[in-house]
Design a protein around this motif. Structure first.
Motif, PDB file in Angstrom:
ATOM      1  N   ILE A 124       0.870  -1.179  -0.117  1.00 48.04           N
ATOM      2  CA  ILE A 124       0.129   0.092   0.043  1.00 48.04           C
ATOM      3  C   ILE A 124       0.705   1.259   0.142  1.00 48.04           C
ATOM      4  O   ILE A 124       1.827   1.576   1.018  1.00 48.04           O
ATOM      5  CB  ILE A 124      -1.114   0.009   1.302  1.00 48.04           C
ATOM      6  CG1 ILE A 124      -1.772  -1.258   1.402  1.00 48.04           C
ATOM      7  CG2 ILE A 124      -1.998   1.177   1.361  1.00 48.04           C
ATOM      8  CD1 ILE A 124      -2.687  -1.372   2.628  1.00 48.04           C
TER       9      ILE A 124
ATOM     10  N   ASP B 180      -0.526  -2.874  -4.693  1.00 42.05           N
ATOM     11  CA  ASP B 180      -1.773  -3.139  -4.806  1.00 42.05           C
ATOM     12  C   ASP B 180      -2.785  -2.318  -4.524  1.00 42.05           C
ATOM     13  O   ASP B 180      -3.923  -2.095  -4.878  1.00 42.05           O
ATOM     14  CB  ASP B 180      -2.031  -4.465  -3.664  1.00 42.05           C
ATOM     15  CG  ASP B 180      -1.128  -5.472  -3.854  1.00 42.05           C
ATOM     16  OD1 ASP B 180      -1.058  -6.101  -5.102  1.00 42.05           O
ATOM     17  OD2 ASP B 180      -0.423  -5.715  -3.105  1.00 42.05           O
ATOM     18  N   ALA B 181      -2.571  -1.147  -3.824  1.00 42.41           N
ATOM     19  CA  ALA B 181      -3.479  -0.004  -3.244  1.00 42.41           C
ATOM     20  C   ALA B 181      -2.779   1.304  -2.872  1.00 42.41           C
ATOM     21  O   ALA B 181      -1.526   1.162  -2.803  1.00 42.41           O
ATOM     22  CB  ALA B 181      -4.348  -0.523  -2.131  1.00 42.41           C
TER      23      ALA B 181
ATOM     24  N   THR C 182      -3.629   4.660  -0.454  1.00 39.75           N
ATOM     25  CA  THR C 182      -4.383   5.592   0.533  1.00 39.75           C
ATOM     26  C   THR C 182      -4.296   7.116   0.314  1.00 39.75           C
ATOM     27  O   THR C 182      -3.371   7.521   0.203  1.00 39.75           O
ATOM     28  CB  THR C 182      -4.172   4.946   2.023  1.00 39.75           C
ATOM     29  OG1 THR C 182      -2.994   5.521   2.325  1.00 39.75           O
ATOM     30  CG2 THR C 182      -4.494   3.577   2.279  1.00 39.75           C
TER      31      THR C 182
ATOM     32  N   LEU D 191      -4.519  -0.948  -9.437  1.00 44.41           N
ATOM     33  CA  LEU D 191      -4.567  -0.672  -7.917  1.00 44.41           C
ATOM     34  C   LEU D 191      -5.829  -0.205  -7.605  1.00 44.41           C
ATOM     35  O   LEU D 191      -6.863   0.288  -8.137  1.00 44.41           O
ATOM     36  CB  LEU D 191      -3.611   0.836  -7.698  1.00 44.41           C
ATOM     37  CG  LEU D 191      -2.105   0.649  -8.160  1.00 44.41           C
ATOM     38  CD1 LEU D 191      -1.409   2.117  -7.772  1.00 44.41           C
ATOM     39  CD2 LEU D 191      -1.585  -0.416  -7.565  1.00 44.41           C
ATOM     40  N   VAL D 192      -6.218  -0.322  -6.234  1.00 39.13           N
ATOM     41  CA  VAL D 192      -7.239   0.056  -5.583  1.00 39.13           C
ATOM     42  C   VAL D 192      -7.223   1.156  -4.715  1.00 39.13           C
ATOM     43  O   VAL D 192      -6.028   1.383  -4.272  1.00 39.13           O
ATOM     44  CB  VAL D 192      -7.965  -1.081  -4.464  1.00 39.13           C
ATOM     45  CG1 VAL D 192      -8.975  -0.344  -3.842  1.00 39.13           C
ATOM     46  CG2 VAL D 192      -8.192  -2.361  -5.166  1.00 39.13           C
TER      47      VAL D 192
ATOM     48  N   ALA E 198     -10.799  -3.213   0.672  1.00 36.89           N
ATOM     49  CA  ALA E 198      -9.972  -3.083  -0.589  1.00 36.89           C
ATOM     50  C   ALA E 198      -9.197  -4.310  -0.726  1.00 36.89           C
ATOM     51  O   ALA E 198      -9.070  -4.734  -1.897  1.00 36.89           O
ATOM     52  CB  ALA E 198      -8.950  -1.946  -0.423  1.00 36.89           C
TER      53      ALA E 198
ATOM     54  N   ALA F 138      -8.482  -6.750  -4.018  1.00 44.55           N
ATOM     55  CA  ALA F 138      -7.056  -6.833  -4.679  1.00 44.55           C
ATOM     56  C   ALA F 138      -6.704  -8.364  -5.302  1.00 44.55           C
ATOM     57  O   ALA F 138      -7.327  -9.331  -4.648  1.00 44.55           O
ATOM     58  CB  ALA F 138      -6.079  -6.615  -3.639  1.00 44.55           C
TER      59      ALA F 138
END
Length: 239
Positions: A3, A167-168, A170, A196-197, A235, A239
């Motif tokens: 992240i 992967d993500a 914030t 990506l999330v 999330a 993923a």
């Protein structure tokens, strides 16, 4: 999950620890910096209570006054934690945004109790003051700091995006979202977002990210750190 954290460094460190405790792998890439304004000592004469809508507002105020006995009303638990760390003694907090803080004030302090000092940033839109004025409160806004966008992704973040090593991401504010979009555009990495999330603290933050082609967007149920942690878990399921 791997992240990317875009918060200012001091706030990102604590959130990274919380993510690690849940088994995630955070990468801190502060895209905003905080500049506290120097100036004379604030005496707070005639002030009956302090309003704080961010942890940085508390930190900025603490630099300019030794007063810690006045009641401090915070927008959320993280801002309240910053107030405790700064030595404030009487703290109440709501669990949301300016609107929830204004609503909570009705149960904490009467409108005729005196002037409230809002420790604000330079980009403060005055929403809290307007909401409280409608209920009869008197609010003095003291601008004590500014948020400055950083226009380049740190090398580690740029490499992680380019190599599909995340992967993500914030995003804790609309300003963070705008800074992230700008940095990704400048780096020519928009297409890297497709895998990506994006985990956003609010709909406004998500809207600011809209030009980027994220695979999906998850919005926290409340605008606070704990809700963001829960949103990260949602999330993770995507993923």
């Amino acid at each position: 999950m791997r992240i990317l954290l875009t918060r200012p460094q001091q706030d990102a460190v604590r959130f990274a620890e919380l993510l690690q405790a849940r088994g995630h792998q955070p990468l801190c890439a502060a895209l905003l910096s905080v500049r506290f304004f120097d100036g004379p000592v604030l005496t707070l004469a005639g002030v009956s209570a302090i309003l704080a809508t961010s942890a940085n507002g508390v930190r900025a105020l603490a630099r300019r006054t030794k007063e810690r006995a006045l009641p401090l009303f915070a927008v959320g638990p993280q801002t309240a934690d910053a107030a405790r760390a700064a030595g404030f003694e009487k703290i109440e907090f709501s669990d949301g945004d300016a609107a929830t803080l204004a609503e909570a004030m009705l149960g904490w302090l009467k409108p005729d109790s005196g002037v409230l000092l809002h420790a604000a940033s330079a980009d403060n839109e005055g929403r809290l003051k307007t909401l409280l004025a409608e209920e009869g409160y008197r609010v003095a806004v003291q601008v004590l700091y500014e948020i400055i966008a950083i226009h380049k992704l740190p090398d580690l973040a740029r490499e992680a995006l380019a190599q599909k090593g995340l992967d993500a991401v914030t995003v804790f504010s609309r300003n963070s979202a705008l800074a992230l979009q700008d940095c990704i555009d400048r780096a020519g990495l928009s297409e890297a977002c497709r895998g990506l999330v994006a985990v956003c603290i609010s709909a406004a933050a998500a809207e600011a990210l809209a030009p980027l082609p994220f695979r999906s967007v998850v919005i926290a149920e409340k605008p606070n750190q704990n809700a963001m942690l829960d949103a990260v878990e949602r999330a993770a399921a995507l993923a």
